[in-house]
Design a protein around this motif. Structure first.
Motif, short mmCIF file in Angstrom:
data_model
loop_
_atom_site.label_atom_id
_atom_site.label_comp_id
_atom_site.label_asym_id
_atom_site.label_seq_id
_atom_site.Cartn_x
_atom_site.Cartn_y
_atom_site.Cartn_z
N HIS A 28 -9.83 3.07 25.35
CA HIS A 28 -8.49 2.84 24.99
C HIS A 28 -7.69 3.74 24.27
O HIS A 28 -6.67 3.56 23.50
N LEU A 29 -7.99 5.00 24.38
CA LEU A 29 -7.43 6.06 23.78
C LEU A 29 -6.01 6.18 24.15
O LEU A 29 -5.33 5.76 25.23
N ALA A 30 -5.21 6.84 23.17
CA ALA A 30 -3.71 7.13 23.31
C ALA A 30 -3.39 8.19 24.47
O ALA A 30 -4.04 9.30 24.49
N ALA A 31 -2.28 7.92 25.21
CA ALA A 31 -1.84 8.72 26.06
C ALA A 31 -1.03 9.92 25.48
O ALA A 31 -0.07 9.45 24.73
N ARG A 32 -1.21 11.20 25.63
CA ARG A 32 -0.47 12.22 24.91
C ARG A 32 0.22 13.06 25.99
O ARG A 32 1.06 13.85 25.69
N ASP A 33 -0.34 13.06 27.15
CA ASP A 33 0.47 13.99 28.37
C ASP A 33 1.47 13.15 29.09
O ASP A 33 1.43 11.87 29.03
N ILE A 34 2.27 14.19 29.72
CA ILE A 34 3.45 13.42 30.40
C ILE A 34 2.80 12.48 31.75
O ILE A 34 3.91 11.71 32.15
N ASN A 35 1.75 12.83 32.06
CA ASN A 35 1.39 11.93 33.18
C ASN A 35 0.56 10.78 32.57
O ASN A 35 0.15 10.03 33.34
N ASP A 93 -6.08 15.72 21.88
CA ASP A 93 -5.52 16.08 23.63
C ASP A 93 -5.61 17.52 23.58
O ASP A 93 -4.87 18.03 22.83
N HIS A 94 -6.51 18.21 24.65
CA HIS A 94 -6.36 19.51 24.66
C HIS A 94 -5.21 19.86 25.78
O HIS A 94 -4.87 18.97 26.87
N ASP A 95 -4.29 20.76 25.33
CA ASP A 95 -3.00 21.19 26.10
C ASP A 95 -3.49 22.77 26.22
O ASP A 95 -3.80 23.20 25.50
N LEU A 96 -2.94 23.20 27.49
CA LEU A 96 -3.14 24.68 27.84
C LEU A 96 -2.02 25.33 27.13
O LEU A 96 -2.34 26.67 26.70
N ILE A 97 -0.83 25.11 27.01
CA ILE A 97 0.13 25.75 26.53
C ILE A 97 0.54 25.36 25.17
O ILE A 97 0.79 26.38 24.12
N THR A 98 0.78 24.15 24.76
CA THR A 98 1.04 24.00 23.43
C THR A 98 -0.12 23.69 22.55
O THR A 98 -1.22 23.56 23.04
N LYS A 99 0.34 23.30 21.25
CA LYS A 99 -1.11 23.13 20.35
C LYS A 99 -1.65 21.76 20.81
O LYS A 99 -0.91 20.63 21.09
N ASP A 100 -2.86 21.53 20.60
CA ASP A 100 -3.77 20.33 20.89
C ASP A 100 -2.84 19.07 19.92
O ASP A 100 -2.75 19.53 19.02
#
Length: 123
Positions: free
Chosen positions: A18-25, A74-81
């Motif tokens: 039940h982790l938080a969603a951080r990505d646009i998807n 949350d790992h992000d490719l372009i922006t800061k995690d």
């Protein structure tokens, strides 16, 4: 005489739920950073998953039981995690020689869910 082998905390980061969603998807790519004093270790990132299973084990040399902090990102490719929450486990929780096997709730801004940890301290 002092022992050359330090006391050891074994930490298994099992899973999250039940982790938080951080990505646009509507998903996240979560990983956990385990920190205690100068020790910092990190799990692999699990892509697009709010209920990840890491099943990664780490050993931290620890002369005495002390606070261990678990930060989920949350790992992000372009922006800061992005931070997804954290929990702290005090030394007295795991210092009794028993294996601690439980879910710990995450706290922090817009966090949700919990992570499953197994901690075992050997003197």
């Amino acid at each position: 005489p002092t022992s050359l082998i330090s006391d050891m905390l074994t930490v298994k980061v099992v899973a999250g739920r039940h982790l938080a969603a951080r990505d646009i998807n509507g998903k996240s790519d979560p990983y956990v950073v385990v920190s205690s004093g100068s020790h910092h270790v990190k799990t692999k990132s699990i892509s697009a998953n709010l209920n990840p299973e890491w099943n990664e084990e780490f050993q931290l040399a620890m002369p005495e039981p002390k606070l261990v902090v678990f930060d989920v990102f949350d790992h992000d490719l372009i922006t800061k995690d992005d931070p997804m929450g954290s929990c702290s486990v005090k030394g007295d929780v795991y210092s009794g020689g028993e294996v601690v096997d439980k879910w710990f709730p995450l706290s922090g801004k817009d966090s949700s869910g919990e992570i499953h940890l197994i901690l075992s301290y050997k003197k």
